[in-house]
Write a protein that holds these residues in place. Structure first.
Motif, PDB file in Angstrom:
ATOM      1  N   PHE A   1       0.816  -1.213   0.000  1.00  0.00           N
ATOM      2  CA  PHE A   1       0.000   0.000   0.000  1.00  0.00           C
ATOM      3  C   PHE A   1       0.852   1.266   0.000  1.00  0.00           C
ATOM      4  O   PHE A   1       1.997   1.254   0.458  1.00  0.00           O
ATOM      5  CB  PHE A   1      -0.933   0.020   1.210  1.00  0.00           C
ATOM      6  N   ASP A   2       0.255   2.368  -0.485  1.00  0.00           N
ATOM      7  CA  ASP A   2       0.879   3.677  -0.322  1.00  0.00           C
ATOM      8  C   ASP A   2       0.383   4.283   0.990  1.00  0.00           C
ATOM      9  O   ASP A   2      -0.400   3.648   1.710  1.00  0.00           O
ATOM     10  CB  ASP A   2       0.591   4.589  -1.522  1.00  0.00           C
ATOM     11  N   ARG A   3       0.859   5.474   1.312  1.00  0.00           N
ATOM     12  CA  ARG A   3       0.547   6.026   2.632  1.00  0.00           C
ATOM     13  C   ARG A   3      -0.960   6.199   2.850  1.00  0.00           C
ATOM     14  O   ARG A   3      -1.485   5.880   3.917  1.00  0.00           O
ATOM     15  CB  ARG A   3       1.269   7.360   2.844  1.00  0.00           C
ATOM     16  N   LYS A   4      -1.665   6.694   1.823  1.00  0.00           N
ATOM     17  CA  LYS A   4      -3.099   6.940   1.985  1.00  0.00           C
ATOM     18  C   LYS A   4      -3.876   5.643   2.179  1.00  0.00           C
ATOM     19  O   LYS A   4      -4.705   5.526   3.097  1.00  0.00           O
ATOM     20  CB  LYS A   4      -3.623   7.695   0.757  1.00  0.00           C
ATOM     21  N   SER A   5      -3.608   4.650   1.338  1.00  0.00           N
ATOM     22  CA  SER A   5      -4.315   3.378   1.472  1.00  0.00           C
ATOM     23  C   SER A   5      -3.866   2.627   2.724  1.00  0.00           C
ATOM     24  O   SER A   5      -4.632   1.852   3.305  1.00  0.00           O
ATOM     25  CB  SER A   5      -4.118   2.513   0.217  1.00  0.00           C
ATOM     26  N   ARG A   6      -2.622   2.873   3.161  1.00  0.00           N
ATOM     27  CA  ARG A   6      -2.147   2.281   4.412  1.00  0.00           C
ATOM     28  C   ARG A   6      -2.993   2.762   5.591  1.00  0.00           C
ATOM     29  O   ARG A   6      -3.378   1.989   6.466  1.00  0.00           O
ATOM     30  CB  ARG A   6      -0.679   2.644   4.630  1.00  0.00           C
ATOM     31  N   MET A   7      -3.305   4.038   5.594  1.00  0.00           N
ATOM     32  CA  MET A   7      -4.130   4.586   6.664  1.00  0.00           C
ATOM     33  C   MET A   7      -5.570   4.088   6.561  1.00  0.00           C
ATOM     34  O   MET A   7      -6.228   3.846   7.583  1.00  0.00           O
ATOM     35  CB  MET A   7      -4.085   6.107   6.626  1.00  0.00           C
ATOM     36  N   THR A   8      -6.055   3.915   5.332  1.00  0.00           N
ATOM     37  CA  THR A   8      -7.385   3.322   5.149  1.00  0.00           C
ATOM     38  C   THR A   8      -7.421   1.919   5.733  1.00  0.00           C
ATOM     39  O   THR A   8      -8.379   1.531   6.418  1.00  0.00           O
ATOM     40  CB  THR A   8      -7.743   3.269   3.649  1.00  0.00           C
ATOM     41  N   PHE A   9      -6.384   1.151   5.459  1.00  0.00           N
ATOM     42  CA  PHE A   9      -6.257  -0.213   5.976  1.00  0.00           C
ATOM     43  C   PHE A   9      -6.248  -0.203   7.504  1.00  0.00           C
ATOM     44  O   PHE A   9      -7.003  -0.943   8.148  1.00  0.00           O
ATOM     45  CB  PHE A   9      -4.967  -0.814   5.420  1.00  0.00           C
ATOM     46  N   LYS A  10      -5.429   0.644   8.084  1.00  0.00           N
ATOM     47  CA  LYS A  10      -5.321   0.728   9.539  1.00  0.00           C
ATOM     48  C   LYS A  10      -6.654   1.116  10.171  1.00  0.00           C
ATOM     49  O   LYS A  10      -7.107   0.503  11.157  1.00  0.00           O
ATOM     50  CB  LYS A  10      -4.247   1.734   9.929  1.00  0.00           C
TER      51      LYS A  10
END
Length: 294
Positions: A231-240
């Motif tokens: 993931f990139d940073r934005k999708s990483r935060m969505t995942f979290k």
């Protein structure tokens, strides 16, 4: 490792499942490392452990996957039959249903954020299944779901080897933070290898999860490492956020990603595709860590 070729698979099918001996057999495009996978006709696959360390996965998948499947909204690997060891191939093996879909890549996901949310939803479903009788993390699944301290020596050795080529002081800090927290809740089901090669998509959407060979019960942090590997940073935060992940678990998840990336990048060929992917992961971990410190 045992050399596993089409001719061997044909012989095993002919001898043990003659009703399928007329079906075509060909390697799956991305057949894996722990196991070798082959198409059997159009609706099945043959999955064979590549070495003794992976052989116990057969019984585990055969026993547990039918029990987990009814609780999951996405298709997962489904065993059909178990093959027996032979003189030429000394391990048990499986015939599975073939799940349609393309292996996840950055080129076939049009929008990472909904994909991240869908993956989080699958993991939440998996964790919600009663795990009281499940196999606790240990050698059978390479300690996925266990304590990261198991891999401390490997991590420290890789950091020593990669210094000063990489900012190992920062990576030491990240690793120390990961080791500082521990899972204190009841153990939950972990897939153990949530990675692009084990996720299937159709038209950019998650449509299946395969390869549960290192399934176990314990700390779910190991299943979140894809946050940095893919993931990139934005999708990483969505995942979290979709996971509702606390900071301690997130730190351990980052530790899992860091350990694997370090030992891979410290390998003999830093120009290989795997090494390049590992460097990408290390860069993502470092960038996030430095931004969060500001």
């Amino acid at each position: 490792m045992v050399e596993i070729q089409v001719e061997l698979v044909k012989q095993l099918i002919h001898d043990q499942f003659p009703q399928w001996s007329m079906l075509s057999i060909r390697p799956v495009e991305k057949g894996g490392h722990d196991n070798r996978t082959f198409h059997l006709g159009d609706t099945m696959t043959v999955r064979l452990p590549s070495g003794a360390a992976y052989a116990p996965q057969v019984e585990k998948e055969l026993f547990w996957l039918p029990k987990l499947k009814p609780f999951l909204s996405l298709p997962i690997s489904s065993p059909i039959a178990k093959g027996k060891p032979t003189v030429v191939y000394p391990f048990p093996w499986l015939v599975n249903e073939w799940l349609p879909g393309d292996t996840v890549s950055r080129s076939n996901i049009s929008d990472l954020e909904p994909f991240a949310a869908d993956l989080a939803h699958f993991l939440i479903e998996l964790q919600a299944i009663d795990a009281a009788q499940g196999p606790l993390a240990g050698e059978h699944n390479f300690h996925r779901g266990g304590d990261l301290i198991v891999y401390n020596n490997e991590t420290e050795a890789a950091l020593s080897e990669l210094s000063p080529a990489l900012p190992t002081e920062q990576f030491h800090e990240i690793w120390s933070i990961a080791l500082a927290s521990h899972w204190s809740e009841k153990g939950v089901w972990v897939h153990g290898d949530i990675a692009p090669g084990n996720l299937l998509v159709h038209r950019g959407l998650l449509c299946g999860v395969i390869d549960f060979g290192i399934l176990g019960v314990g700390d779910p942090a190991c299943d979140y490492a894809m946050a940095w590997t893919f993931f990139d940073r934005k999708s990483r935060m969505t995942f979290k956020d979709a996971l509702g992940c606390d900071e301690g678990t997130w730190n351990r998840a980052r530790g899992w990603a860091l350990w694997k990336a370090l030992i891979t990048y410290a390998g003999p060929d830093q120009q290989s595709e795997r090494a390049r992917e590992s460097k990408h992961t290390l860069d993502a971990i470092l960038e996030e860590y430095e931004q969060d410190k500001k």
